[in-house]
Design a protein around this motif. Structure first.
Motif: not given
Length: 336
Positions: A267-268, A271-272, A274-275, A282-284
């Protein structure tokens, strides 16, 4: 971005090669059954070396990178403990004599490190060229986590297709021939069961590398940290095998814990990606949070496992399998 000079890389590689040489000498030149006291001493030594390196590295490069190293080291160490499950299964399946287990483990660690170096180079190159590889690595880890959780009560097959192919192609002796890999029998060159054991360990190491490298890249994208975290996590694996071999059966929730860790890192990574590629809003997940979550999962997993086994001594841990075993179909009776 972390900058490591050519001298820094050279000194690091020389230290690691020196420790590998020490492990190789202990495991191959003087084969013997390793007792608890010796295994404890060497395990403390290698963990101490890894921690000392992390402190020195953090002092020189800053604790932001130091935190990444310790998080990566924890991830790789936890995955290496799961690797020990498979080593135990292999040693048991092939009935490796205690005096020769060190040699098999040492060569297995060398193969594991070699595979990881290759995947580290490839992974770093892909991440530098294509940011969508963060998404690919993240989805791969999430898939692995789901499969590992689904098959958490199973063990991987030590007698895999590569091992069976080796036995079909190469003549194998019935005994271990004093720990030799190759020998002569009736004037012909043949391999010993220890050679087959190394094939089994090597093929297992390859599969573990496919999971561990994306996992550590989820903690840090610094190639130097990825390499050192892997190297120091693997260096103490031989001693740790003999230290915890009798305790592995008690870690009944380890596969579940590893599945949670792999899913979290997956997931991390997503998210990275997507950021970077979708929106910088998007939160990291930070490295500090990653370190806390990984440490917490490992602690809870270990404590819960020991409590569960104490309440039910019949419980037994399993390494977990990414690919479930296919049920064997009944063979039709043979007509004479």
């Amino acid at each position: 971005m972390l900058h490591v000079s050519a001298l820094g890389w050279t000194l690091t590689i020389l230290v690691i090669l020196g420790l590998l040489a020490l492990d190789l000498i202990i495991g191959t030149l003087k084969p013997h059954a390793v007792h608890f006291k010796e295994a404890t001493a060497w395990s403390i030594f290698y963990i101490g070396v890894a921690v000392a390196f992390g402190v020195i590295f953090a002092t020189i490069s800053g604790w932001e990178f130091g935190t990444q190293y310790f998080a990566g080291y924890l991830v790789e160490k936890s995955l290496s403990v799961d690797n020990l499950f498979v080593f135990v299964i292999i040693m048991t399946t092939f009935a490796v004599p205690p005096a020769h287990q060190q040699r098999a483990l040492t060569f297995g660690i060398l193969l594991a490190l070699a595979f990881r170096v290759v995947f580290i180079v490839l992974g770093a190159a892909l991440l530098n060229l294509f940011t969508f590889m963060f998404l690919v690595f993240g989805l791969l880890l999430i898939y692995t986590a789901v499969q590992l959780y689904r098959h958490r009560d199973e063990d991987p097959d030590a007698d895999n297709a590569l091992v069976r192919a080796t036995r079909r192609v190469l003549p194998v002796t019935d005994d271990y021939r004093d720990g030799k890999l190759l020998t002569r029998e009736n004037g012909k060159r043949v391999v010993t069961p220890l050679f087959v054991v190394l094939i089994a360990i090597g093929s297992t190491d390859l599969l573990f590398a496919l999971d561990s490298i994306p996992a550590v890249f989820g903690v840090t994208q610094e190639t130097y940290i990825v390499f050192t975290a892997n190297a120091f996590a693997l260096l103490g694996l031989r001693a740790l095998f003999f230290l915890v071999a009798g305790l592995l059966d008690r870690l009944v929730y380890l596969s579940t814990g590893l599945a949670i860790i792999l899913a979290f890192i997956g997931v991390k990574l997503v998210l990275h990606w997507a950021h970077e590629d979708v929106s910088d809003g998007v939160w990291e997940i930070s490295t500090n949070l990653s370190l806390i979550v990984i440490a917490a999962v490992l602690t809870v997993t270990t404590v819960a496992s020991l409590v569960a086994v104490r309440r039910n001594p019949d419980m037994k841990a399993h390494a977990g399998s990414v690919r479930g075993h296919r049920p064997q179909q009944d063979q039709p009776p043979r007509e004479d």
